[in-house]
Design a protein around this motif. Structure first.
Motif, mmCIF file in Angstrom:
data_model
loop_
_atom_site.group_PDB
_atom_site.id
_atom_site.type_symbol
_atom_site.label_atom_id
_atom_site.label_comp_id
_atom_site.label_asym_id
_atom_site.label_seq_id
_atom_site.Cartn_x
_atom_site.Cartn_y
_atom_site.Cartn_z
ATOM 1 N N LEU A 1 3.296 29.767 1.613
ATOM 2 C CA LEU A 1 4.346 28.991 0.994
ATOM 3 C C LEU A 1 5.216 28.252 2.002
ATOM 4 O O LEU A 1 6.318 27.844 1.672
ATOM 5 C CB LEU A 1 5.223 29.918 0.135
ATOM 6 C CG LEU A 1 4.483 30.674 -0.970
ATOM 7 C CD1 LEU A 1 5.458 31.472 -1.806
ATOM 8 C CD2 LEU A 1 3.703 29.715 -1.861
ATOM 9 N N LEU B 1 5.839 21.747 -0.218
ATOM 10 C CA LEU B 1 6.394 22.697 -1.173
ATOM 11 C C LEU B 1 7.852 23.011 -0.862
ATOM 12 O O LEU B 1 8.698 23.067 -1.761
ATOM 13 C CB LEU B 1 5.557 23.969 -1.170
ATOM 14 C CG LEU B 1 5.657 24.892 -2.392
ATOM 15 C CD1 LEU B 1 5.431 24.115 -3.673
ATOM 16 C CD2 LEU B 1 4.667 26.024 -2.264
ATOM 17 N N VAL C 1 5.189 30.938 -6.486
ATOM 18 C CA VAL C 1 5.818 29.621 -6.443
ATOM 19 C C VAL C 1 6.776 29.456 -7.622
ATOM 20 O O VAL C 1 7.902 28.962 -7.465
ATOM 21 C CB VAL C 1 4.753 28.510 -6.451
ATOM 22 C CG1 VAL C 1 5.380 27.143 -6.754
ATOM 23 C CG2 VAL C 1 4.047 28.455 -5.100
ATOM 24 N N GLN C 2 6.368 29.878 -8.803
ATOM 25 C CA GLN C 2 7.258 29.787 -9.958
ATOM 26 C C GLN C 2 8.470 30.691 -9.786
ATOM 27 O O GLN C 2 9.571 30.367 -10.256
ATOM 28 C CB GLN C 2 6.503 30.141 -11.243
ATOM 29 C CG GLN C 2 5.411 29.154 -11.606
ATOM 30 C CD GLN C 2 5.930 27.741 -11.777
ATOM 31 O OE1 GLN C 2 7.086 27.540 -12.148
ATOM 32 N NE2 GLN C 2 5.091 26.746 -11.513
ATOM 33 N N THR D 1 1.029 23.746 -5.348
ATOM 34 C CA THR D 1 0.880 25.190 -5.203
ATOM 35 C C THR D 1 -0.465 25.556 -4.587
ATOM 36 O O THR D 1 -1.511 25.122 -5.072
ATOM 37 C CB THR D 1 1.007 25.872 -6.579
ATOM 38 O OG1 THR D 1 2.311 25.612 -7.101
ATOM 39 C CG2 THR D 1 0.800 27.373 -6.453
ATOM 40 N N SER E 1 2.221 29.111 -15.846
ATOM 41 C CA SER E 1 0.790 29.332 -15.625
ATOM 42 C C SER E 1 0.005 29.220 -16.920
ATOM 43 O O SER E 1 -1.088 28.647 -16.953
ATOM 44 C CB SER E 1 0.572 30.712 -14.993
ATOM 45 O OG SER E 1 1.244 30.818 -13.763
ATOM 46 N N HIS F 1 2.182 36.275 1.598
ATOM 47 C CA HIS F 1 2.816 35.117 0.993
ATOM 48 C C HIS F 1 3.487 34.225 2.004
ATOM 49 O O HIS F 1 3.640 33.035 1.777
ATOM 50 C CB HIS F 1 3.847 35.578 -0.051
ATOM 51 C CG HIS F 1 4.977 36.365 0.523
ATOM 52 N ND1 HIS F 1 4.877 37.719 0.759
ATOM 53 C CD2 HIS F 1 6.212 35.984 0.926
ATOM 54 C CE1 HIS F 1 6.019 38.149 1.262
ATOM 55 N NE2 HIS F 1 6.848 37.117 1.369
ATOM 56 N N ALA G 1 -1.242 31.325 -5.588
ATOM 57 C CA ALA G 1 0.197 31.510 -5.374
ATOM 58 C C ALA G 1 1.027 31.062 -6.563
ATOM 59 O O ALA G 1 2.237 30.884 -6.437
ATOM 60 C CB ALA G 1 0.632 30.748 -4.123
ATOM 61 N N ASP G 2 0.402 30.893 -7.730
ATOM 62 C CA ASP G 2 1.095 30.337 -8.891
ATOM 63 C C ASP G 2 2.373 31.090 -9.223
ATOM 64 O O ASP G 2 3.448 30.499 -9.366
ATOM 65 C CB ASP G 2 0.175 30.359 -10.118
ATOM 66 C CG ASP G 2 -1.128 29.634 -9.887
ATOM 67 O OD1 ASP G 2 -1.932 30.138 -9.075
ATOM 68 O OD2 ASP G 2 -1.364 28.594 -10.528
ATOM 69 N N LEU H 1 5.086 20.774 -8.875
ATOM 70 C CA LEU H 1 4.966 22.113 -8.292
ATOM 71 C C LEU H 1 3.556 22.655 -8.486
ATOM 72 O O LEU H 1 2.988 23.284 -7.587
ATOM 73 C CB LEU H 1 5.979 23.066 -8.925
ATOM 74 C CG LEU H 1 7.405 23.000 -8.391
ATOM 75 C CD1 LEU H 1 8.331 23.841 -9.260
ATOM 76 C CD2 LEU H 1 7.467 23.489 -6.949
#
Length: 388
Positions: free
Chosen positions: A205, A210, A332-333, A324, A125, A201, A328-329, A320
């Protein structure tokens, strides 16, 4: 190198690069450090179990740590995780020093993995915020190159400290390095955390783009780990153990070069993720074929075969980010970290099992196939992103 000078000239970028490298050394040092500390007291198999438990609990908890950062802010989560991580690390060292029951070592490893500080989640990020647009590929390439650098230097530091001084010293250094990384990261603004409450979440996602990208990352890491574990096994089977470090170093050097080259070619068709994964499949096939010729042939192809590796890592980070959903950074990471960890575990186990059962040229049956599956999933992900 002008592009990288621009990246590092951005406010906070130099501190971020130092934090990135420092945070990667602990994870690259831990397997060797644990092997040299735990195996004399227990066994090699039990030392491997300690590493496996730490990695498994880290992977299982990574998405949850990403969500906690988004909801509660990075500083509080980093402090809590660091405390649990250091407690688990100290538990392993003390338990091995006093020859405690092996179950205590496993509990300490589980504690360490459960509270593994989410430094890598924050780094993605921060790099995105530091250098957007064209520079995102350059920042991701630089991050990938730092990862490869840590994979080369971390085990060397751990081995030297363990064998030249004392086996517990690398664990002390691991704790100090992780603490320094958290201090550096805590002083940076959390660009990716929204001020408003996040939606659940599960609804954010589940997109095909993704999910298929996560699958591609898993198979890519499986292919890479199978290749890496096969090289030292191959050297031993050829009675050329001295080549082990050379072969792995060649692969890593190629990966660093590939990552940095990608940063200079963000708009080139060759940097598309499916193309890079197919190049990786070709490179691992070349390594497998060279194993029939001898260690010198493998050494000759290891550097060019590694060129795609760093490029793929950098491209994954970029894709990614593009896939994303807003807000939701971190989560997702977190999932990306889990896919990386589980993929490496699967590849290490599968590569070692194939090498033991069929010989190391069986690499041709594992790594290229896994890389080709990853390329298919990456193509699917790109198609899904185009349709949405």
């Amino acid at each position: 190198m002008a592009t990288y000078r621009e990246v590092l000239a951005a406010p906070g970028a130099t501190r971020l690069a130092v934090a990135s490298l420092v945070s990667k050394w602990p994870i690259s040092m831990f397997p060797v450090s644990t092997l040299l500390l735990v195996s004399p007291v227990y066994s090699y198999a039990q030392a491997g179990a300690v590493v496996a438990v730490m990695l498994a609990t880290n992977a299982a908890g990574s998405p949850a740590r990403g969500r906690r950062i988004a909801r509660h802010g990075a500083p509080a989560v980093l402090r809590t995780c660091l405390a649990g991580y250091l407690a688990g690390l100290a538990g392993i060292a003390v338990a091995a020093a006093v020859s405690a029951p092996f179950a205590i070592v496993l509990v300490a490893a589980a504690l360490m993995g459960t509270f593994f500080p989410p430094a890598s989640i924050l780094l993605r990020s921060h790099w995105t915020a530091v250098d957007r647009g064209r520079g995102r590929s350059s920042a991701n390439a630089l991050e990938s190159a730092l990862m490869d650098l840590s994979l080369i230097t971390g085990p060397l530091m751990a081995s030297w400290l363990s064998t030249s001084l004392t086996p517990v010293l690398p664990l002390v250094l691991i704790g100090l390095l992780m603490t320094l990384a958290i201090v550096l990261l805590s002083g940076l603004p959390d660009h990716a955390t929204p001020s408003a409450p996040l939606p659940r979440h599960g609804r954010r996602l589940g997109g095909a783009a993704l999910v298929s990208l996560f699958g591609a990352q898993f198979f890519f890491c499986t292919a890479l780990a199978a290749t890496e574990v096969s090289l030292p096994v191959y050297a031993q089977q050829q009675n050329a153990a001295a080549y082990s470090g050379l072969l792995l170093a060649g692969l890593s050097v190629g990966s660093i070069i590939g990552a940095l080259v990608l940063g200079r070619l963000p708009g080139s068709g060759i940097t598309r993720l499916p193309v890079l994964l197919l190049l990786l499949a070709t490179g691992t096939s070349a390594i497998g074929a060279a194993m029939f010729l001898g260690p010198l042939a493998v050494a000759a192809v290891s550097v060019p075969a590694g060129l795609a590796t760093g490029s793929v890592f950098a491209r994954f980070f970029t894709d990614l980010g593009a896939a994303t959903p807003p807000g939701a950074d971190h989560e997702v990471q977190g999932w990306a970290n889990s896919m990386t960890t589980v993929g490496f575990a699967a590849g290490s186990f599968g590569g070692a099992a194939l090498a033991d059962a069929l010989g190391t040229p069986a690499l041709l049956l594992c790594s290229p196939v896994a890389a080709a599956v990853a390329a298919s999933l990456a193509t699917w992900s790109a198609t899904a992103r185009t349709r949405t």
